[in-house]
Design a protein around this motif. Structure first.
Motif, PDB file in Angstrom:
ATOM      1  N   PRO A  93       3.665  66.389  87.057  1.00  0.00           N
ATOM      2  CA  PRO A  93       4.505  66.018  85.912  1.00  0.00           C
ATOM      3  C   PRO A  93       3.694  65.551  84.706  1.00  0.00           C
ATOM      4  O   PRO A  93       4.102  65.755  83.559  1.00  0.00           O
ATOM      5  CB  PRO A  93       5.392  64.895  86.444  1.00  0.00           C
ATOM      6  CG  PRO A  93       4.745  64.406  87.680  1.00  0.00           C
ATOM      7  CD  PRO A  93       3.909  65.527  88.216  1.00  0.00           C
ATOM      8  N   LEU A  94       2.537  64.958  84.951  1.00  0.00           N
ATOM      9  CA  LEU A  94       1.698  64.517  83.839  1.00  0.00           C
ATOM     10  C   LEU A  94       1.131  65.703  83.063  1.00  0.00           C
ATOM     11  O   LEU A  94       1.146  65.722  81.829  1.00  0.00           O
ATOM     12  CB  LEU A  94       0.563  63.630  84.354  1.00  0.00           C
ATOM     13  CG  LEU A  94       0.980  62.345  85.059  1.00  0.00           C
ATOM     14  CD1 LEU A  94      -0.224  61.646  85.664  1.00  0.00           C
ATOM     15  CD2 LEU A  94       1.713  61.431  84.100  1.00  0.00           C
ATOM     16  N   VAL A  95       0.636  66.687  83.801  1.00  0.00           N
ATOM     17  CA  VAL A  95       0.089  67.885  83.165  1.00  0.00           C
ATOM     18  C   VAL A  95       1.197  68.634  82.428  1.00  0.00           C
ATOM     19  O   VAL A  95       1.029  69.042  81.277  1.00  0.00           O
ATOM     20  CB  VAL A  95      -0.609  68.792  84.208  1.00  0.00           C
ATOM     21  CG1 VAL A  95      -0.995  70.123  83.606  1.00  0.00           C
ATOM     22  CG2 VAL A  95      -1.820  68.094  84.791  1.00  0.00           C
ATOM     23  N   ALA A  96       2.336  68.786  83.079  1.00  0.00           N
ATOM     24  CA  ALA A  96       3.462  69.483  82.447  1.00  0.00           C
ATOM     25  C   ALA A  96       3.931  68.736  81.201  1.00  0.00           C
ATOM     26  O   ALA A  96       4.233  69.350  80.173  1.00  0.00           O
ATOM     27  CB  ALA A  96       4.609  69.651  83.444  1.00  0.00           C
ATOM     28  N   GLY A  97       3.969  67.424  81.260  1.00  0.00           N
ATOM     29  CA  GLY A  97       4.379  66.629  80.108  1.00  0.00           C
ATOM     30  C   GLY A  97       3.435  66.790  78.927  1.00  0.00           C
ATOM     31  O   GLY A  97       3.878  66.883  77.775  1.00  0.00           O
ATOM     32  N   ARG A  98       2.150  66.845  79.214  1.00  0.00           N
ATOM     33  CA  ARG A  98       1.173  67.038  78.133  1.00  0.00           C
ATOM     34  C   ARG A  98       1.337  68.413  77.495  1.00  0.00           C
ATOM     35  O   ARG A  98       1.281  68.548  76.274  1.00  0.00           O
ATOM     36  CB  ARG A  98      -0.241  66.873  78.664  1.00  0.00           C
ATOM     37  CG  ARG A  98      -0.555  65.431  79.012  1.00  0.00           C
ATOM     38  CD  ARG A  98      -1.967  65.245  79.401  1.00  0.00           C
ATOM     39  NE  ARG A  98      -2.763  65.194  78.166  1.00  0.00           N
ATOM     40  CZ  ARG A  98      -4.067  65.200  78.145  1.00  0.00           C
ATOM     41  NH1 ARG A  98      -4.748  65.244  79.259  1.00  0.00           N
ATOM     42  NH2 ARG A  98      -4.719  65.141  77.017  1.00  0.00           N
ATOM     43  N   PHE A  99       1.536  69.442  78.329  1.00  0.00           N
ATOM     44  CA  PHE A  99       1.746  70.777  77.781  1.00  0.00           C
ATOM     45  C   PHE A  99       3.042  70.857  76.985  1.00  0.00           C
ATOM     46  O   PHE A  99       3.104  71.490  75.950  1.00  0.00           O
ATOM     47  CB  PHE A  99       1.755  71.844  78.884  1.00  0.00           C
ATOM     48  CG  PHE A  99       0.405  72.432  79.147  1.00  0.00           C
ATOM     49  CD1 PHE A  99      -0.317  73.043  78.147  1.00  0.00           C
ATOM     50  CD2 PHE A  99      -0.144  72.364  80.407  1.00  0.00           C
ATOM     51  CE1 PHE A  99      -1.566  73.589  78.398  1.00  0.00           C
ATOM     52  CE2 PHE A  99      -1.382  72.902  80.674  1.00  0.00           C
ATOM     53  CZ  PHE A  99      -2.098  73.521  79.663  1.00  0.00           C
ATOM     54  N   ARG A 100       4.072  70.208  77.487  1.00  0.00           N
ATOM     55  CA  ARG A 100       5.363  70.220  76.781  1.00  0.00           C
ATOM     56  C   ARG A 100       5.215  69.566  75.415  1.00  0.00           C
ATOM     57  O   ARG A 100       5.693  70.104  74.409  1.00  0.00           O
ATOM     58  CB  ARG A 100       6.413  69.488  77.601  1.00  0.00           C
ATOM     59  CG  ARG A 100       7.810  69.610  77.087  1.00  0.00           C
ATOM     60  CD  ARG A 100       8.758  68.913  78.034  1.00  0.00           C
ATOM     61  NE  ARG A 100      10.118  69.270  78.055  1.00  0.00           N
ATOM     62  CZ  ARG A 100      10.849  69.873  77.151  1.00  0.00           C
ATOM     63  NH1 ARG A 100      10.320  70.294  76.054  1.00  0.00           N
ATOM     64  NH2 ARG A 100      12.123  70.110  77.298  1.00  0.00           N
ATOM     65  N   ALA A 101       4.548  68.425  75.351  1.00  0.00           N
ATOM     66  CA  ALA A 101       4.320  67.742  74.076  1.00  0.00           C
ATOM     67  C   ALA A 101       3.482  68.613  73.141  1.00  0.00           C
ATOM     68  O   ALA A 101       3.734  68.674  71.937  1.00  0.00           O
ATOM     69  CB  ALA A 101       3.640  66.404  74.307  1.00  0.00           C
ATOM     70  N   TRP A 102       2.500  69.303  73.708  1.00  0.00           N
ATOM     71  CA  TRP A 102       1.668  70.201  72.912  1.00  0.00           C
ATOM     72  C   TRP A 102       2.501  71.343  72.329  1.00  0.00           C
ATOM     73  O   TRP A 102       2.378  71.667  71.143  1.00  0.00           O
ATOM     74  CB  TRP A 102       0.528  70.726  73.781  1.00  0.00           C
ATOM     75  CG  TRP A 102      -0.320  71.785  73.141  1.00  0.00           C
ATOM     76  CD1 TRP A 102      -1.210  71.611  72.123  1.00  0.00           C
ATOM     77  CD2 TRP A 102      -0.350  73.160  73.475  1.00  0.00           C
ATOM     78  NE1 TRP A 102      -1.800  72.811  71.826  1.00  0.00           N
ATOM     79  CE2 TRP A 102      -1.286  73.796  72.636  1.00  0.00           C
ATOM     80  CE3 TRP A 102       0.320  73.937  74.436  1.00  0.00           C
ATOM     81  CZ2 TRP A 102      -1.581  75.142  72.697  1.00  0.00           C
ATOM     82  CZ3 TRP A 102       0.027  75.293  74.507  1.00  0.00           C
ATOM     83  CH2 TRP A 102      -0.909  75.879  73.643  1.00  0.00           C
ATOM     84  N   LEU A 103       3.358  71.936  73.160  1.00  0.00           N
ATOM     85  CA  LEU A 103       4.185  73.059  72.695  1.00  0.00           C
ATOM     86  C   LEU A 103       5.158  72.611  71.604  1.00  0.00           C
ATOM     87  O   LEU A 103       5.239  73.224  70.542  1.00  0.00           O
ATOM     88  CB  LEU A 103       4.986  73.654  73.859  1.00  0.00           C
ATOM     89  CG  LEU A 103       4.216  74.453  74.889  1.00  0.00           C
ATOM     90  CD1 LEU A 103       5.103  74.774  76.084  1.00  0.00           C
ATOM     91  CD2 LEU A 103       3.651  75.731  74.280  1.00  0.00           C
ATOM     92  N   VAL A 104       5.903  71.563  71.869  1.00  0.00           N
ATOM     93  CA  VAL A 104       6.951  71.117  70.961  1.00  0.00           C
ATOM     94  C   VAL A 104       6.361  70.520  69.684  1.00  0.00           C
ATOM     95  O   VAL A 104       6.907  70.686  68.591  1.00  0.00           O
ATOM     96  CB  VAL A 104       7.904  70.115  71.662  1.00  0.00           C
ATOM     97  CG1 VAL A 104       8.908  69.535  70.695  1.00  0.00           C
ATOM     98  CG2 VAL A 104       8.608  70.809  72.826  1.00  0.00           C
ATOM     99  N   GLY A 105       5.219  69.858  69.800  1.00  0.00           N
ATOM    100  CA  GLY A 105       4.643  69.156  68.671  1.00  0.00           C
ATOM    101  C   GLY A 105       3.827  70.012  67.725  1.00  0.00           C
ATOM    102  O   GLY A 105       3.580  69.602  66.592  1.00  0.00           O
TER     103      GLY A 105
END
Length: 108
Positions: A93-105
Motif C-alpha cells: 500500500p505504501l508503494v501504491a500510494g506513492r505511485f498514486r500521488a505521483w500520477l494524480v499530482g
C-alpha cells in the motif's frame, strides 16, 4: 601437495563469491526492470484514462489495468533475501500510494 592444489579451494571460493555477486546484481536488475515496467504501465494507462475522466478515477483505472505488472514487481521484490512476505505486504500500500500521488499530482 602442489601449490596449485593448495590454491584450488581459495580459487573456488573466490569464483563462487563472484558468481554469487553477479547473481544478486542480476536479481536487482530484474527487480528494477519490473519496477520500470509497472511504472510505465501506470503512466501510460493513466494518460489514456485522464483524457476520458477525472484524475482520481484515471489513477484507479490505471492500477486495475496494471495489476499484472504490479504483481510481477512485488514477486521480484519478494525474491530479495532482505525482505519477507510480511515486508512485501506492508510495502504494497505504501508503494501504491506513492505511485498514486505521483500520477494524480503531476501535470499534463
Amino acid at each position: 601437495m602442489s601449490r596449485a592444489r593448495q590454491l584450488s579451494p581459495a580459487l573456488f571460493l573466490g569464483t563462487m563469491l563472484i558468481v554469487g555477486a553477479a547473481g544478486r546484481a542480476q536479481a536487482a536488475d530484474a527487480t528494477a526492470m519490473r519496477h520500470e515496467i509497472w511504472r510505465d504501465c501506470l503512466s501510460r494507462n493513466f494518460r489514456i484514462q485522464a483524457v476520458l475522466t477525472e484524475r482520481d478515477l484515471a489513477a484507479d483505472a490505471a492500477f486495475l489495468a496494471c495489476r499484472g505488472s504490479e504483481e510481477a514487481y512485488l514477486t521480484a521484490l519478494a525474491g530479495s533475501p532482505l525482505l519477507d512476505e510480511t515486508d512485501i505486504a506492508r510495502a504494497r500500500p505504501l508503494v501504491a500510494g506513492r505511485f498514486r500521488a505521483w500520477l494524480v499530482g503531476r501535470s499534463g
